[in-house]
Design an enzyme around this catalytic site. Structure first.
Site, PDB file in Angstrom:
ATOM      1  N   LYS A 182      -1.136   9.986   0.830  1.00 29.87           N
ATOM      2  CA  LYS A 182      -1.067  11.201   1.524  1.00 29.87           C
ATOM      3  C   LYS A 182       0.156  11.380   2.317  1.00 29.87           C
ATOM      4  CE  LYS A 182      -5.934  11.536   1.321  1.00 29.87           C
ATOM      5  NZ  LYS A 182      -7.335  11.707   2.192  1.00 29.87           N
ATOM      6  N   THR A 184       0.767 -10.211 -12.266  1.00 30.43           N
ATOM      7  CA  THR A 184      -0.526 -10.481 -11.664  1.00 30.43           C
ATOM      8  C   THR A 184      -1.902  -9.533 -12.044  1.00 30.43           C
ATOM      9  OG1 THR A 184       0.082  -8.718  -9.934  1.00 30.43           O
ATOM     10  CG2 THR A 184       0.742 -10.852  -9.653  1.00 30.43           C
ATOM     11  N   ASP A 194       4.125   0.200  -8.160  1.00 29.37           N
ATOM     12  CA  ASP A 194       3.455   1.192  -9.354  1.00 29.37           C
ATOM     13  C   ASP A 194       3.356   2.556  -9.030  1.00 29.37           C
ATOM     14  OD1 ASP A 194       1.446   0.586  -7.631  1.00 29.37           O
ATOM     15  OD2 ASP A 194       0.049   0.264  -9.566  1.00 29.37           O
ATOM     16  N   ASP A 209       0.719  -1.332   0.155  1.00 29.25           N
ATOM     17  CA  ASP A 209       0.016   0.001   0.044  1.00 29.25           C
ATOM     18  C   ASP A 209       0.881   1.147  -0.005  1.00 29.25           C
ATOM     19  OD1 ASP A 209      -1.843   1.945   0.478  1.00 29.25           O
ATOM     20  OD2 ASP A 209      -3.231   0.748   1.631  1.00 29.25           O
TER      21      ASP A 209
END
Length: 253
Positions: free
Chosen positions: A163, A232, A195, A159
């Site tokens: 922010k 994936t 990414d 993740d």
């Protein structure tokens, strides 16, 4: 559909005032890894996931690498112990375990939905060399992985917590790397992929000065995809959105 009762690994148990806190517990409280745990799973699927996790769980307390391999169901022929942190839907973990039945694999995540999908993959493929933990990654390292036990660590598409005020929640932090390093054998591979350009730069900024890891990319800092790389669905979505996949490859000194 009912709201899935997700575990809360980030909540430290209360300690009586005046009671000493051991070093591992103190470290876990100073730094917590985070994952998004929201989602819904119906009761029938939840029961199947819980049964699967019970059958493939990795109990704490292995004294050394040999004991860990025993708990993982390995034997004297087992060559490597590979850990994937945040396996998503399990595409990479299941494929690698199927390719390398002689190796032992551990998967950590906090998404129950992902566990359900991975368990289905393992069942369909008759894959038996995987153990799973639904818990905070740092907690697993401190409580379930002996020192000098891991031959490889995979962290794909963690993740990004985009922010700025959430950057402290990113898994790649100095304290996390400090906890991970002693669990890896000398020469073990740490591979990462993201990414998000900002997170890729963040990873490099934390890994390059760390004395336990050496960048294997030439000229660097980013590497080619590893030879075992498995495309994936998550990667395909990122590429379709116009994002570039960046890979990192470090070795433990």
């Amino acid at each position: 559909m009912s709201q899935t009762p997700m575990p809360q690994p980030d909540q430290a148990p209360p300690v009586d005032v005046g009671q000493p806190v051991d070093e591992a517990e103190a470290k876990r409280r100073r730094f917590k890894t985070h994952g998004r745990k929201k989602g819904k799973v119906n009761d029938t699927r939840l029961a199947r996931i819980e049964a699967g996790l019970l059958a493939l769980s990795l109990p704490p307390g292995s004294a050394d690498r040999g004991a860990l391999i025993d708990q993982l169901g390995g034997n004297g022929q087992s060559q490597r112990v590979i850990l994937e942190i945040g396996f998503g839907n399990g595409e990479t973990l299941a494929a690698l375990a199927a390719r390398h039945p002689e190796d032992c694999f551990i998967g950590i995540d906090v998404f129950l939905e992902g566990f359900g999908t991975l368990l289905n993959r393992l069942t369909r493929g008759d894959i038996s060399n995987v153990r799973l933990v639904c818990q905070n990654a740092l907690q697993v390292l401190l409580e379930r992985i002996p020192d000098a036990s891991l031959d490889g660590v995979i962290i794909n598409f963690p993740d990004p917590w985009r922010k700025k005020r959430h950057f402290k929640r990113r898994i790649v932090q100095t304290e996390f790397l400090d906890a991970l390093a002693p669990k890896m054998r000398s020469g073990a591979d740490l591979t990462l992929a993201t990414d998000w350009a900002n997170y890729a730069e963040w990873m490099v900024a934390h890994l390059e000065p760390h004395t336990a890891f050496v960048n294997q990319a030439e000229p660097g800092p980013f590497a080619a995809p590893p030879p075992w790389w498995i495309e994936t669905n998550f990667e395909r979505k990122g590429v379709a959105a116009g994002r570039i996949i960046r890979h990192l490859h470090y070795k433990k000194r």
